[in-house]
Design a protein around this motif. Structure first.
Motif, PDB file in Angstrom:
ATOM      1  N   ILE A 308       0.815  -1.216   0.000  1.00 49.64           N
ATOM      2  CA  ILE A 308       0.000   0.000   0.000  1.00 49.64           C
ATOM      3  C   ILE A 308       0.850   1.268   0.000  1.00 49.64           C
ATOM      4  O   ILE A 308       0.315   2.373  -0.123  1.00 49.64           O
ATOM      5  N   ALA A 309       2.176   1.141   0.143  1.00 50.41           N
ATOM      6  CA  ALA A 309       3.018   2.299   0.408  1.00 50.41           C
ATOM      7  C   ALA A 309       2.909   3.364  -0.687  1.00 50.41           C
ATOM      8  O   ALA A 309       2.751   4.557  -0.388  1.00 50.41           O
ATOM      9  N   ASP A 310       3.015   2.964  -1.963  1.00 49.64           N
ATOM     10  CA  ASP A 310       2.987   3.965  -3.037  1.00 49.64           C
ATOM     11  C   ASP A 310       1.689   4.760  -3.025  1.00 49.64           C
ATOM     12  O   ASP A 310       1.686   5.996  -3.127  1.00 49.64           O
ATOM     13  N   THR A 311       0.572   4.044  -2.900  1.00 48.55           N
ATOM     14  CA  THR A 311      -0.733   4.713  -2.895  1.00 48.55           C
ATOM     15  C   THR A 311      -0.860   5.637  -1.688  1.00 48.55           C
ATOM     16  O   THR A 311      -1.328   6.780  -1.798  1.00 48.55           O
ATOM     17  N   LEU A 312      -0.436   5.168  -0.518  1.00 51.34           N
ATOM     18  CA  LEU A 312      -0.564   5.963   0.703  1.00 51.34           C
ATOM     19  C   LEU A 312       0.318   7.204   0.639  1.00 51.34           C
ATOM     20  O   LEU A 312      -0.104   8.307   1.011  1.00 51.34           O
ATOM     21  N   VAL A 313       1.531   7.059   0.153  1.00 50.17           N
ATOM     22  CA  VAL A 313       2.432   8.211   0.037  1.00 50.17           C
ATOM     23  C   VAL A 313       1.844   9.251  -0.914  1.00 50.17           C
ATOM     24  O   VAL A 313       1.896  10.461  -0.637  1.00 50.17           O
ATOM     25  N   ASP A 314       1.274   8.806  -2.018  1.00 50.80           N
ATOM     26  CA  ASP A 314       0.654   9.747  -2.968  1.00 50.80           C
ATOM     27  C   ASP A 314      -0.491  10.518  -2.310  1.00 50.80           C
ATOM     28  O   ASP A 314      -0.639  11.734  -2.508  1.00 50.80           O
ATOM     29  N   LYS A 315      -1.306   9.835  -1.541  1.00 55.41           N
ATOM     30  CA  LYS A 315      -2.435  10.480  -0.876  1.00 55.41           C
ATOM     31  C   LYS A 315      -1.960  11.507   0.156  1.00 55.41           C
ATOM     32  O   LYS A 315      -2.508  12.613   0.266  1.00 55.41           O
ATOM     33  N   ILE A 316      -0.948  11.131   0.929  1.00 54.29           N
ATOM     34  CA  ILE A 316      -0.421  12.062   1.937  1.00 54.29           C
ATOM     35  C   ILE A 316       0.219  13.266   1.256  1.00 54.29           C
ATOM     36  O   ILE A 316       0.029  14.419   1.682  1.00 54.29           O
ATOM     37  N   ALA A 317       0.973  13.024   0.185  1.00 54.82           N
ATOM     38  CA  ALA A 317       1.645  14.123  -0.516  1.00 54.82           C
ATOM     39  C   ALA A 317       0.638  15.105  -1.090  1.00 54.82           C
ATOM     40  O   ALA A 317       0.830  16.340  -1.007  1.00 54.82           O
ATOM     41  N   GLU A 318      -0.439  14.603  -1.660  1.00 57.15           N
ATOM     42  CA  GLU A 318      -1.466  15.484  -2.221  1.00 57.15           C
ATOM     43  C   GLU A 318      -2.041  16.397  -1.146  1.00 57.15           C
ATOM     44  O   GLU A 318      -2.234  17.600  -1.361  1.00 57.15           O
ATOM     45  N   ARG A 319      -2.301  15.842   0.010  1.00 54.22           N
ATOM     46  CA  ARG A 319      -2.871  16.636   1.106  1.00 54.22           C
ATOM     47  C   ARG A 319      -1.847  17.622   1.664  1.00 54.22           C
ATOM     48  O   ARG A 319      -2.183  18.767   1.991  1.00 54.22           O
ATOM     49  N   ALA A 320      -0.598  17.170   1.799  1.00 58.46           N
ATOM     50  CA  ALA A 320       0.447  18.038   2.368  1.00 58.46           C
ATOM     51  C   ALA A 320       0.681  19.265   1.501  1.00 58.46           C
ATOM     52  O   ALA A 320       0.894  20.372   2.013  1.00 58.46           O
TER      53      ALA A 320
END
Length: 511
Positions: A308-320
């Motif tokens: 799940i790491a790639d998807t989760l990192v993308d989601k966090i980056a978008e919000r950040a």
């Protein structure tokens, strides 16, 4: 009530005011000749000069607390509770003033500062129930015509050494319970955020607290060492970095004091493959970047399990990337760091992480900030592919830096958390109740959240971590806080038959 802010000392227009100590219910002007500067971290402007106490000045503040102790110890629980209730009502009415002071000296956004005050108020409300909490036990006829009962009594003068990141909440973890149980208090706030303590002192006076029960001592290591070594100070409550917490614990206990020293943290947020990734991303942002990461319970290490790491990192980056950083009094999501030195230290850790091979997904070292002047800003930063040997993982950064570590299995995630020398807080995100129950049992951390990223307990539970996150045997507030600020006695009694006491038809009172 604004006198502490506007009349901090006699000043002329355009000059920077000078603060003061608070002893025996009155201002005590600094006389050591040593001062430090208080700044507004959003602008970099100097807002006050702070006197740093000499050893003699520290002794005078402790002496004021000692002089007030006998009368306060003997004040009835009913009267103590009435004063606590008045303090609670005054704080509820004026919480916004205190939040503004916190934002002006710490930098956190106003909504965050208001939340800090609210969480501190929970402990005040808990302490309002002190008559019930101090009830002892009794046994009739433990032996023939012999009864036994237990009581708890206050310690005397207690010292509180609080950190910069929570100018109101952390002191309120301790002083409401200390005062309610009959002790007198010397609070040594951080030099970076001193005004909230003085505001609180004046609020206590308005609530009717007798002079000398609550005192404020400003200073540096001289003041701290005096509290740790003065024999009239019976206990120390401390929150800060682990090296200093260890020093406080070892020095205080060597001088016969009761010590609870809460140290640093490296809080992990473990995300399992079955978790709601949108919820996890939202909460990673909230827990990682709230208060610019300057929380002992901030999530600084996110452990992504499985694929799940790639998807989760993308989601966090978008919000950040969508967060607004700037002056906390404006419509922003995140404020500055507390000092220029903190800004430089956090930026240095990001540099080191990048040089060690971490991927800088969102870079907070540069950006546009909604503020005037030269504030101490570092924007939200997200690092991926972080290794356990990198300083961005091993050290407590205390800034808006979220590091992502990748593991294959649940067992590897728990092993990673347990191998860390800190054990303050951790969180697990999952839909699997069995995994959550197992995690709660197996993880070696003092405070655990299940789909809750910042598991700070309510006031009627106790706050504290394991391992290098706590030195001492007692956690803050809750039942452990009551026990920390009191000593137990057991009384064994034999009486002859009672004599006639006479008549009194008046209704009995509890005063």
């Amino acid at each position: 009530m604004t006198s502490t802010i506007d009349d901090r000392a006699e000043t002329t227009p355009g000059t920077v005011p000078t603060l003061y100590h608070w002893a025996g219910g009155a201002r005590l002007e600094g006389a050591s000749g040593r001062t430090s500067e208080v700044t507004n971290p959003a602008t970099g402007a100097v807002t006050a000069h702070l006197p740093l106490a000499s050893d003699d000045e520290a002794a005078a503040v402790v002496a004021a607390a000692k002089a007030a102790f006998p009368a306060w110890r003997d004040t009835s629980l009913t009267k103590r509770t009435q004063i606590l209730f008045r303090f609670r009502e005054l704080l509820n009415a004026r919480a916004g003033e205190l939040a503004e002071i916190i934002t002006s000296e710490h930098g956190k956004v106003l909504s965050d500062a208001a939340g800090e005050v609210a969480r501190g108020q929970e402990v005040v409300e808990f302490a309002c129930g002190i008559p019930h909490l101090l009830k002892g036990s009794a046994t009739e006829n433990a032996s023939t015509k012999i009864d036994v009962h237990s009581i708890r009594q206050p310690l005397g003068v207690v010292g509180i050494i609080s950190p910069f990141n929570f100018p109101a909440m952390v002191p309120m973890w301790f002083f409401p319970i200390a005062i309610a149980t009959g002790n007198t208090v010397v609070l040594k706030p951080s030099e970076k955020v001193p005004t909230a303590a003085l505001w609180i002192a004046e609020l206590w006076r308005e609530a009717g607290l007798p002079d000398g029960v609550f005192n404020v001592l400003h200073g540096d290591k001289t003041a701290v060492d005096h509290l740790l070594t003065n024999p009239d100070v019976k206990s120390i409550s401390f929150v800060g970095s682990t090296p200093i917490a260890r020093y406080v614990y070892e020095t205080g206990t060597a001088h016969g004091k009761r010590v609870q020293a809460l140290g640093g943290a490296k809080n992990h947020m473990v995300v399992l493959p079955d978790a709601d990734l949108d919820l996890a991303a939202d909460q990673a942002i909230n827990a990682g970047f709230g208060s610019a990461g300057e929380r002992c319970m901030a999530v600084s290490a996110l452990v992504a399990v499985g694929d799940i790491a790639d998807t989760l990192v993308d989601k966090i980056a978008e919000r950040a990337r969508g967060l607004r950083t700037g002056d906390g009094t404006r419509n922003t999501d995140m404020g500055p760091l507390v000092t220029k030195a903190a800004q430089e230290r956090v930026s240095g850790y990001i540099d080191a992480g990048e040089q060690a091979g971490a991927t800088v997904v969102v870079d907070g070292r540069t950006g546009t900030y909604d503020a005037d002047g030269d504030g101490f800003f570092v924007g939200p930063t997200l690092l991926d592919h972080v290794g356990t040997d990198m300083t961005v993982y091993t050290d407590e950064i205390f800034g808006p830096v979220l590091s992502v570590l990748r593991v294959d299995t649940y067992d590897q995630a728990v092993q990673l958390v347990n191998a860390n020398p800190y054990g303050n807080g951790t969180a697990l995100f999952t839909h699997d109740g069995g995994a959550a129950r197992r995690f709660s049992n197996e993880v070696e951390v003092g405070m655990i959240g299940i789909n809750v990223p910042v598991p700070v307990p309510m006031a009627y539970y106790s706050f504290g971590g394991w391992k290098n996150s706590l030195f001492g045997d007692t956690h803050a507030h809750g039942s452990e806080g009551v026990h920390f600020f009191t000593r137990g006695k057991v009384v064994t009694t034999r009486w002859p038959d009672p004599s006639h006491a006479g008549l009194n038809l008046g209704f009995p009172t509890n005063t």
